[in-house]
Design a protein around this motif. Structure first.
Motif, PDB file in Angstrom:
ATOM      1  N   UNK A 214       0.857  -1.187   0.000  1.00 57.62           N
ATOM      2  CA  UNK A 214       0.000   0.000   0.000  1.00 57.62           C
ATOM      3  C   UNK A 214       0.893   1.237   0.000  1.00 57.62           C
ATOM      4  N   UNK A 215       0.752   2.063  -1.030  1.00 59.34           N
ATOM      5  CA  UNK A 215       1.574   3.263  -1.184  1.00 59.34           C
ATOM      6  C   UNK A 215       0.838   4.480  -0.643  1.00 59.34           C
ATOM      7  N   UNK A 216       1.525   5.234   0.194  1.00 55.76           N
ATOM      8  CA  UNK A 216       0.948   6.421   0.827  1.00 55.76           C
ATOM      9  C   UNK A 216       1.704   7.656   0.355  1.00 55.76           C
ATOM     10  N   UNK A 217       0.976   8.659  -0.122  1.00 57.31           N
ATOM     11  CA  UNK A 217       1.580   9.937  -0.490  1.00 57.31           C
ATOM     12  C   UNK A 217       1.487  10.873   0.710  1.00 57.31           C
ATOM     13  N   UNK A 218       2.610  11.481   1.063  1.00 58.37           N
ATOM     14  CA  UNK A 218       2.660  12.347   2.243  1.00 58.37           C
ATOM     15  C   UNK A 218       3.164  13.743   1.865  1.00 58.37           C
ATOM     16  N   UNK A 219       2.535  14.749   2.440  1.00 59.29           N
ATOM     17  CA  UNK A 219       2.904  16.157   2.275  1.00 59.29           C
ATOM     18  C   UNK A 219       2.547  16.665   0.874  1.00 59.29           C
ATOM     19  N   UNK A 220       2.475  17.976   0.760  1.00 58.63           N
ATOM     20  CA  UNK A 220       2.206  18.591  -0.529  1.00 58.63           C
ATOM     21  C   UNK A 220       0.746  18.602  -0.931  1.00 58.63           C
ATOM     22  N   UNK A 221      -0.167  18.266  -0.007  1.00 57.14           N
ATOM     23  CA  UNK A 221      -1.594  18.263  -0.327  1.00 57.14           C
ATOM     24  C   UNK A 221      -2.228  19.555   0.176  1.00 57.14           C
ATOM     25  N   UNK A 222      -2.699  20.372  -0.756  1.00 59.15           N
ATOM     26  CA  UNK A 222      -3.419  21.587  -0.387  1.00 59.15           C
ATOM     27  C   UNK A 222      -4.912  21.476  -0.667  1.00 59.15           C
ATOM     28  N   UNK A 223      -5.293  20.439  -1.452  1.00 57.41           N
ATOM     29  CA  UNK A 223      -6.696  20.273  -1.776  1.00 57.41           C
ATOM     30  C   UNK A 223      -6.922  19.073  -2.662  1.00 57.41           C
ATOM     31  N   UNK A 224      -8.155  18.904  -3.155  1.00 63.05           N
ATOM     32  CA  UNK A 224      -8.523  17.728  -3.955  1.00 63.05           C
ATOM     33  C   UNK A 224      -7.659  17.508  -5.196  1.00 63.05           C
ATOM     34  N   UNK A 225      -7.237  18.571  -5.859  1.00 62.12           N
ATOM     35  CA  UNK A 225      -6.445  18.399  -7.080  1.00 62.12           C
ATOM     36  C   UNK A 225      -5.126  17.679  -6.793  1.00 62.12           C
ATOM     37  N   UNK A 226      -4.513  18.006  -5.672  1.00 59.40           N
ATOM     38  CA  UNK A 226      -3.256  17.353  -5.314  1.00 59.40           C
ATOM     39  C   UNK A 226      -3.479  15.869  -5.028  1.00 59.40           C
ATOM     40  N   UNK A 227      -4.579  15.559  -4.353  1.00 52.98           N
ATOM     41  CA  UNK A 227      -4.891  14.160  -4.065  1.00 52.98           C
ATOM     42  C   UNK A 227      -5.126  13.396  -5.363  1.00 52.98           C
ATOM     43  N   UNK A 228      -5.894  13.971  -6.272  1.00 51.04           N
ATOM     44  CA  UNK A 228      -6.164  13.314  -7.556  1.00 51.04           C
ATOM     45  C   UNK A 228      -4.858  13.022  -8.295  1.00 51.04           C
ATOM     46  N   UNK A 229      -3.947  13.969  -8.283  1.00 52.10           N
ATOM     47  CA  UNK A 229      -2.669  13.774  -8.970  1.00 52.10           C
ATOM     48  C   UNK A 229      -1.864  12.646  -8.324  1.00 52.10           C
ATOM     49  N   UNK A 230      -1.864  12.595  -6.999  1.00 48.11           N
ATOM     50  CA  UNK A 230      -1.151  11.527  -6.314  1.00 48.11           C
ATOM     51  C   UNK A 230      -1.770  10.167  -6.627  1.00 48.11           C
ATOM     52  N   UNK A 231      -3.088  10.109  -6.660  1.00 46.46           N
ATOM     53  CA  UNK A 231      -3.763   8.848  -6.968  1.00 46.46           C
ATOM     54  C   UNK A 231      -3.405   8.380  -8.379  1.00 46.46           C
TER      55      UNK A 231
END
Length: 269
Positions: A214-231
């Motif tokens: 399970x890969x977890x992205x940490x830091x750099x999230x300011x909103x939904x767009x950042x989460x979508x990009x990480x996903x």
């Protein structure tokens, strides 16, 4: 150039010795008998339709200073759970993050989802301490540990029933992490030695993590767009603190992050 991570760990070790003197390891280990078994976060992380959110109770940071008062961490954690968070991360480092084990206790009592002790773990005592305070996960930062200690702390966490979140920031750290046969690996966009944030680090490294981890992205999230990009880059989970504690609407914000992850998740998965 000053190494911020080394400076933080120096303070962590000093505070640790004070706690160890007040509560020796033998007494701490005896407390484990009264603690409920640790919760397994992996089923929820893997079953999340878009992205699992690990929401953080975070008052301060070395880079931004004061973020939020959070007089009632239990209430904040309950708001996270209501929004659909898969786990709650609790900062327990005192000097730079204004956290405490009391915060961990309060959150553990307030929610039914898994709780992560987020700290700079450098000693077996801290792993036992995390479990004694009800933590289900413990953070292990590869940059702050040599190979032997990293392996020992990882094994200890597993023996206590906890899930280690092994955090990396560079390719060589990921190689070291994978030697542990981990189940949960986080890629931090923040370089803890300089505190600089570069989301490209996450995007470049997530694809290198095997599909069964399970890969977890940490830091750099300011909103939904950042989460979508990480996903889209391969994140199964995101760890978010600052954006949630400063936004004033934690429950709604988590729902928006989950929705963004669901939209971004490739259909073939």
């Amino acid at each position: 150039m000053a190494n911020v991570l080394d400076e933080i760990i120096e303070g962590v070790r000093e505070d640790l010795e004070s706690r160890r003197a007040a509560l020796p390891a033998g007494r701490l280990e005896a407390d484990l008998a009264s603690i409920a078994p640790a919760l397994d976060p992996l089923p929820a992380f893997r079953a999340a339709p878009g992205v699992a959110v690990i929401s953080e109770v975070k008052r301060r940071s070395p880079s931004k200073g004061h973020l939020a008062e959070i007089p009632e961490p239990a209430a904040l954690a309950a708001a996270y759970e209501a929004g659909g968070a898969s786990a709650v991360s609790v900062l327990t480092e005192r000097r730079r993050f204004a956290g405490s084990l009391a915060d961990l206790d309060a959150v553990r009592q307030a929610v039914r989802i898994p709780v992560l002790r987020k700290d700079f773990i450098v000693d077996p005592y801290q792993v036992t301490e995390a479990r004694a305070h009800g933590a289900d996960l413990v953070l292990l930062i590869v940059a702050g540990l040599d190979d032997l200690l990293l392996r020992d702390l990882h094994a200890q966490a597993l023996e206590l029933g906890m899930t280690p979140l092994v955090e990396v920031h560079a390719p060589d750290e990921l190689d070291r992490a994978m030697d542990l046969d981990p189940v949960l690996v986080g890629v931090n966009a923040r370089n803890l030695k300089t505190l600089e944030v570069d989301a490209r680090t996450v995007h470049e490294m997530l694809p290198r993590i095997p599909a069964d981890v399970v890969a977890v992205a940490e830091s750099g999230v300011t909103g939904p767009d950042d989460v979508a990009a990480y996903v889209r880059s391969g994140a199964r989970a995101v760890l978010v603190g600052e954006a949630l504690v400063t936004g004033g609407r934690p429950t709604e914000a988590i729902r928006e992050l989950i929705a963004a992850g669901t939209t971004a998740r490739p259909e073939q998965e």
